[in-house]
Design a protein around this motif. Sequence first.
Motif, PDB file in Angstrom:
ATOM      1  N   SER A 154     -10.979   7.419  -0.322  1.00 34.16           N
ATOM      2  CA  SER A 154     -10.188   8.642  -0.194  1.00 34.16           C
ATOM      3  C   SER A 154     -10.994   9.685   0.551  1.00 34.16           C
ATOM      4  O   SER A 154     -12.166   9.918   0.253  1.00 34.16           O
ATOM      5  CB  SER A 154      -9.798   9.177  -1.577  1.00 34.16           C
ATOM      6  OG  SER A 154      -9.125  10.417  -1.459  1.00 34.16           O
TER       7      SER A 154
ATOM      8  N   PRO B 261      -2.735   3.232  -3.280  1.00 24.84           N
ATOM      9  CA  PRO B 261      -4.060   2.611  -3.148  1.00 24.84           C
ATOM     10  C   PRO B 261      -4.599   1.982  -4.429  1.00 24.84           C
ATOM     11  O   PRO B 261      -5.271   0.948  -4.371  1.00 24.84           O
ATOM     12  CB  PRO B 261      -4.945   3.776  -2.691  1.00 24.84           C
ATOM     13  CG  PRO B 261      -4.000   4.730  -2.026  1.00 24.84           C
ATOM     14  CD  PRO B 261      -2.723   4.627  -2.809  1.00 24.84           C
ATOM     15  N   ASP B 262      -4.333   2.586  -5.608  1.00 20.97           N
ATOM     16  CA  ASP B 262      -4.893   2.031  -6.848  1.00 20.97           C
ATOM     17  C   ASP B 262      -4.309   0.660  -7.155  1.00 20.97           C
ATOM     18  O   ASP B 262      -5.041  -0.286  -7.480  1.00 20.97           O
ATOM     19  CB  ASP B 262      -4.641   2.985  -8.017  1.00 20.97           C
ATOM     20  CG  ASP B 262      -5.449   4.271  -7.912  1.00 20.97           C
ATOM     21  OD1 ASP B 262      -6.422   4.296  -7.123  1.00 20.97           O
ATOM     22  OD2 ASP B 262      -5.111   5.251  -8.608  1.00 20.97           O
TER      23      ASP B 262
ATOM     24  N   CYS C 141      -7.875   1.767   3.293  1.00 20.43           N
ATOM     25  CA  CYS C 141      -7.986   0.610   2.407  1.00 20.43           C
ATOM     26  C   CYS C 141      -8.256  -0.641   3.230  1.00 20.43           C
ATOM     27  O   CYS C 141      -7.557  -0.902   4.222  1.00 20.43           O
ATOM     28  CB  CYS C 141      -6.707   0.425   1.591  1.00 20.43           C
ATOM     29  SG  CYS C 141      -6.405   1.725   0.371  1.00 20.43           S
TER      30      CYS C 141
ATOM     31  N   ALA D 261      -1.963   6.997   3.974  1.00 22.66           N
ATOM     32  CA  ALA D 261      -2.835   5.859   3.658  1.00 22.66           C
ATOM     33  C   ALA D 261      -2.728   4.829   4.783  1.00 22.66           C
ATOM     34  O   ALA D 261      -1.633   4.595   5.315  1.00 22.66           O
ATOM     35  CB  ALA D 261      -2.442   5.230   2.327  1.00 22.66           C
TER      36      ALA D 261
ATOM     37  N   TYR E  43      -2.790  -1.291  -5.036  1.00 22.41           N
ATOM     38  CA  TYR E  43      -3.198  -2.146  -3.924  1.00 22.41           C
ATOM     39  C   TYR E  43      -4.581  -2.736  -4.192  1.00 22.41           C
ATOM     40  O   TYR E  43      -4.810  -3.940  -4.005  1.00 22.41           O
ATOM     41  CB  TYR E  43      -3.196  -1.310  -2.642  1.00 22.41           C
ATOM     42  CG  TYR E  43      -3.708  -1.995  -1.397  1.00 22.41           C
ATOM     43  CD1 TYR E  43      -2.828  -2.612  -0.507  1.00 22.41           C
ATOM     44  CD2 TYR E  43      -5.070  -2.006  -1.074  1.00 22.41           C
ATOM     45  CE1 TYR E  43      -3.291  -3.206   0.658  1.00 22.41           C
ATOM     46  CE2 TYR E  43      -5.539  -2.608   0.075  1.00 22.41           C
ATOM     47  CZ  TYR E  43      -4.644  -3.207   0.943  1.00 22.41           C
ATOM     48  OH  TYR E  43      -5.098  -3.803   2.096  1.00 22.41           O
ATOM     49  N   THR E  44      -5.503  -1.902  -4.641  1.00 25.66           N
ATOM     50  CA  THR E  44      -6.867  -2.356  -4.917  1.00 25.66           C
ATOM     51  C   THR E  44      -6.896  -3.388  -6.038  1.00 25.66           C
ATOM     52  O   THR E  44      -7.600  -4.404  -5.951  1.00 25.66           O
ATOM     53  CB  THR E  44      -7.762  -1.154  -5.272  1.00 25.66           C
ATOM     54  OG1 THR E  44      -7.841  -0.274  -4.146  1.00 25.66           O
ATOM     55  CG2 THR E  44      -9.162  -1.607  -5.653  1.00 25.66           C
TER      56      THR E  44
ATOM     57  N   TYR F 275       2.085   8.517  -0.139  1.00 24.10           N
ATOM     58  CA  TYR F 275       1.179   7.516   0.406  1.00 24.10           C
ATOM     59  C   TYR F 275       1.294   7.413   1.932  1.00 24.10           C
ATOM     60  O   TYR F 275       0.761   6.478   2.535  1.00 24.10           O
ATOM     61  CB  TYR F 275       1.461   6.152  -0.222  1.00 24.10           C
ATOM     62  CG  TYR F 275       1.400   6.146  -1.730  1.00 24.10           C
ATOM     63  CD1 TYR F 275       0.365   6.797  -2.404  1.00 24.10           C
ATOM     64  CD2 TYR F 275       2.386   5.510  -2.490  1.00 24.10           C
ATOM     65  CE1 TYR F 275       0.308   6.809  -3.794  1.00 24.10           C
ATOM     66  CE2 TYR F 275       2.333   5.515  -3.879  1.00 24.10           C
ATOM     67  CZ  TYR F 275       1.296   6.171  -4.515  1.00 24.10           C
ATOM     68  OH  TYR F 275       1.247   6.174  -5.890  1.00 24.10           O
TER      69      TYR F 275
ATOM     70  N   THR G  97      -6.564   8.243   3.335  1.00 29.54           N
ATOM     71  CA  THR G  97      -7.070   7.108   2.557  1.00 29.54           C
ATOM     72  C   THR G  97      -7.145   5.897   3.464  1.00 29.54           C
ATOM     73  O   THR G  97      -6.181   5.602   4.195  1.00 29.54           O
ATOM     74  CB  THR G  97      -6.156   6.795   1.357  1.00 29.54           C
ATOM     75  OG1 THR G  97      -6.024   7.948   0.537  1.00 29.54           O
ATOM     76  CG2 THR G  97      -6.728   5.653   0.528  1.00 29.54           C
TER      77      THR G  97
ATOM     78  N   LEU H  95       0.828  -1.205   0.000  1.00 29.89           N
ATOM     79  CA  LEU H  95       0.000   0.000   0.000  1.00 29.89           C
ATOM     80  C   LEU H  95       0.862   1.254   0.000  1.00 29.89           C
ATOM     81  O   LEU H  95       0.594   2.208  -0.746  1.00 29.89           O
ATOM     82  CB  LEU H  95      -0.916  -0.005   1.226  1.00 29.89           C
ATOM     83  CG  LEU H  95      -1.753   1.259   1.468  1.00 29.89           C
ATOM     84  CD1 LEU H  95      -2.696   1.524   0.304  1.00 29.89           C
ATOM     85  CD2 LEU H  95      -2.536   1.136   2.779  1.00 29.89           C
TER      86      LEU H  95
ATOM     87  N   GLU I 288      -4.223   0.907   6.259  1.00 29.34           N
ATOM     88  CA  GLU I 288      -4.984  -0.324   6.088  1.00 29.34           C
ATOM     89  C   GLU I 288      -5.915  -0.489   7.282  1.00 29.34           C
ATOM     90  O   GLU I 288      -5.537  -0.208   8.426  1.00 29.34           O
ATOM     91  CB  GLU I 288      -4.036  -1.520   5.980  1.00 29.34           C
ATOM     92  CG  GLU I 288      -4.730  -2.819   5.619  1.00 29.34           C
ATOM     93  CD  GLU I 288      -3.760  -3.987   5.498  1.00 29.34           C
ATOM     94  OE1 GLU I 288      -4.173  -5.017   4.954  1.00 29.34           O
ATOM     95  OE2 GLU I 288      -2.602  -3.867   5.953  1.00 29.34           O
TER      96      GLU I 288
ATOM     97  N   CYS J  55     -10.838   0.910  -1.308  1.00 28.15           N
ATOM     98  CA  CYS J  55     -10.171   2.051  -0.683  1.00 28.15           C
ATOM     99  C   CYS J  55     -11.104   3.254  -0.728  1.00 28.15           C
ATOM    100  O   CYS J  55     -11.834   3.443  -1.700  1.00 28.15           O
ATOM    101  CB  CYS J  55      -8.858   2.379  -1.388  1.00 28.15           C
ATOM    102  SG  CYS J  55      -7.545   1.160  -1.136  1.00 28.15           S
TER     103      CYS J  55
END
Length: 425
Positions: A422, A180-181, A358, A282, A183-184, A279, A356, A175, A284, A420
């Motif tokens: 934002s 995030p993108d 996730c 961000a 990761y997703t 990041y 963010t 992550l 988790e 995720c």
Amino acid sequence: MSRVLRAILVVCLLALAPGCTSDTPDPLVVLGPWTGKEGEAFEDALKKLDDGTGRTYTYEGTRSLRETLVSQLEADAPPDVAILNSIGELTEYARRGKLRPLAPETAERAYEPWAPTLLVDSRRRTYWVPLKVDLKSLVWSKEGTPSDDPEWCLGLASQATSGWPGTDWIEDILLHQAGPDRYTEWATGRLDWRDPAVERAWTTWARLLGDRSPASVERSLTTSYEGLPDSDGQPRGLLASPGFGCTHEHQSAFIRYVYAGDDVRVEPSARFLDGLPEYRDAYEVAGDMAAVFSDDPAAQELVERLSSPAGRERWRAEADPPVRPLFPDMAGLPPTASADPIEQEIDSLLTSRARTLCFDASDAMPPELRDVFYRAVLEFFGDPTAEHLDSLLRQLETVRVQVGENTGGDPSFLPPEDICESRGG
């Protein structure tokens, strides 16, 4: 026999006779993951629900949640409500028609990223709502311990789910390194496990942990994530467990119950993970989500009440501070006056400072893939060579493709594609 006793006996026999029913409805059964003091607090909150219907509630807490639920479903005797931490499992049950869509008033509390909608029969539906959540991207250490050269604690044992503390590491690293993108894409089955970003997360984890002796490796593989028990048989955490000699632990917010009262600090994990500055904010997260398996309208009402502000307040009031639940939207429910600095810090990160959020990647994956991920982490920890990693990633990619082939191809059903959220800023 007296006339009164004969009358009582007749009433009892009639109540048991075929076609006769009692005015008292059966208890609603709630299956969940909380045991010990967590389970007691939730059960006490359930007992104090007063919906005016006379319904009572039975809570069944178990550490073997998936196995218990699967066996109940196979016996066609599911609970009325089940509380699960896996979006992947919940998606599987929705696809099989085992879940009931939530009532509109409850669906409004399906906060992202914990409860994304599913496309079922070409309609967007909400099938679960988060009751309790956790923040995962955290590092724990003793107060006053320097953080420039951490010695990492690691306990990977967790009964049937051994390995998940390692998957948390890899997910958090990916992550913060890939964003995030990416990761997703990975967590939702749209990225090859041999992608350089995924491989780098594994190798970064091995590098951060450093060289470990065979004895140290074995100790981590066989020690619970809670650490070794103390003289009273209670978990004391890895930071306080003899034989580890470590200074820092990467672990979710829930572990605060182990360190309650200790001189321990908590901080965001980002600066430890060799990630990118953009990041850093961000995080988790994980959660325990309630889903309805019953056609009984009272099951829908129960989930609505549990997820309401009043239900949260009742639950939090019943819980001891170390196991006090965190909620996905704390608006109107500020931390209690007794909240310690650790709880205040975690609440601040979760509700205002994180940009963010996730959802836990392995908990978003189909169960078959998640379980292989757990095992691969255990194997890699024992042998972190490049050749072994290449073999493990190939195995994971094979399972990803197979799972996609088995569950894909139905245009009327789509699993979550965005895990995720934002928050801007």
